[in-house]
Design an enzyme around this catalytic site. Structure first.
Site, short mmCIF file in Angstrom:
data_model
loop_
_atom_site.label_atom_id
_atom_site.label_comp_id
_atom_site.label_asym_id
_atom_site.label_seq_id
_atom_site.Cartn_x
_atom_site.Cartn_y
_atom_site.Cartn_z
N CYS A 159 -19.11 -61.64 -19.06
CA CYS A 159 -19.70 -62.17 -17.83
C CYS A 159 -20.77 -63.18 -18.23
O CYS A 159 -21.54 -62.92 -19.16
CB CYS A 159 -20.34 -61.03 -17.05
SG CYS A 159 -21.19 -61.55 -15.54
N HIS A 164 -13.51 -59.10 -10.78
CA HIS A 164 -14.82 -59.30 -11.39
C HIS A 164 -15.73 -60.09 -10.44
O HIS A 164 -16.89 -59.72 -10.22
CB HIS A 164 -14.63 -60.03 -12.72
CG HIS A 164 -15.90 -60.32 -13.47
ND1 HIS A 164 -16.18 -59.75 -14.69
CD2 HIS A 164 -16.95 -61.13 -13.18
CE1 HIS A 164 -17.36 -60.19 -15.10
NE2 HIS A 164 -17.85 -61.04 -14.20
N GLU A 165 -15.19 -61.16 -9.87
CA GLU A 165 -16.02 -62.03 -9.00
C GLU A 165 -16.32 -61.35 -7.66
O GLU A 165 -17.44 -61.46 -7.14
CB GLU A 165 -15.34 -63.39 -8.79
CG GLU A 165 -15.09 -64.19 -10.06
CD GLU A 165 -16.31 -64.33 -10.96
OE1 GLU A 165 -17.44 -64.35 -10.45
OE2 GLU A 165 -16.12 -64.39 -12.19
N HIS A 208 -19.16 -59.01 -8.05
CA HIS A 208 -20.49 -59.66 -8.07
C HIS A 208 -21.09 -59.71 -6.67
O HIS A 208 -22.31 -59.58 -6.50
CB HIS A 208 -20.38 -61.10 -8.58
CG HIS A 208 -20.56 -61.24 -10.06
ND1 HIS A 208 -21.70 -60.85 -10.71
CD2 HIS A 208 -19.74 -61.76 -11.02
CE1 HIS A 208 -21.58 -61.11 -12.01
NE2 HIS A 208 -20.40 -61.65 -12.23
#
Ligand code: ZN
Length: 199
Positions: free
Chosen positions: A113, A155-156, A159
């Site tokens: 990341c 993953h995004e 966030h």
């Protein structure tokens, strides 16, 4: 000359742990929001990375960008490309994403990341997901992706909920990127899993 790019917020900053706010249709059309998206793309490309979420620039809004150019994919070994399902992804902006897994298969790989610069961890994620939301023009989008692109989407989207990969990783796999590269670069995932004591 382009303006200087903002720094990528690093782990420990509370903005990375806040659930981000939805972007309204009115806000989406503003020059400020459009400028934010352009900056996100520029920062992602300069890093370089394959995804960037607005909180990583200190902006707690639900938008991310992703792009995995052919030249990044070409750097991997054949086994890495095949096992990870890593294929090029064109530039995409997704606003207010809603993610759902397709099927119940999961796959594990090391990932990193830009907000935890220099580290990686082994994370099990859905093998295939569907994300719906809006694009940068406000038009509805729906993308269904598997392999590495599905990992980027997860993953995004994480966030935007204040979740980082370290929350999901096999904790004892946590490694500097350099050490992981020396130990596991180009190796088949079955070997990595054995070395980590997972199988
Ligand atoms: Zn990240």
């Amino acid at each position: 000359m382009a303006a200087e790019l903002p720094r990528i917020v690093q782990v420990g900053d509370p903005v990375l742990r806040e659930p981000a706010a939805d972007v309204t249709v009115e806000e989406l059309a503003t020059p400020e929001f459009q400028a934010l998206v352009r900056t996100m793309v520029a920062v992602m490309r300069a890093a370089p990375g394959v995804g960037l979420a607005a909180p990583q620039l200190g902006v707690s809004k639900r938008v991310f960008v992703m792009e995995d150019p052919p030249e990044f994919v070409a750097k991997l070994s054949e086994v890495e490309r095949t096992e990870r399902g890593r294929v090029p992804v064109p530039l995409r902006t997704i606003v207010n994403p809603v993610l759902r897994p397709v099927g119940d298969a999961k796959v594990g790989f090391f990932e990193g990341c830009l907000s935890l610069a220099g580290y990686v961890g082994f994370v099990e994620r859905w093998a295939e997901v569907e994300v719906t939301g809006l694009d940068e023009t406000g038009a509805p989008v729906s993308v269904r992706l598997s392999g590495w692109p599905a990992r980027i989407l997860q993953h995004e989207t994480d966030h935007l909920a204040g979740t980082l990969y370290v929350d999901r990783m096999v904790t004892r796999s946590f490694s500097t990127a350099e050490t992981a590269k020396v130990r596991f670069g180009g190796r088949p995932v079955a070997e990595i899993r054995r070395a980590l004591g997972l199988d």
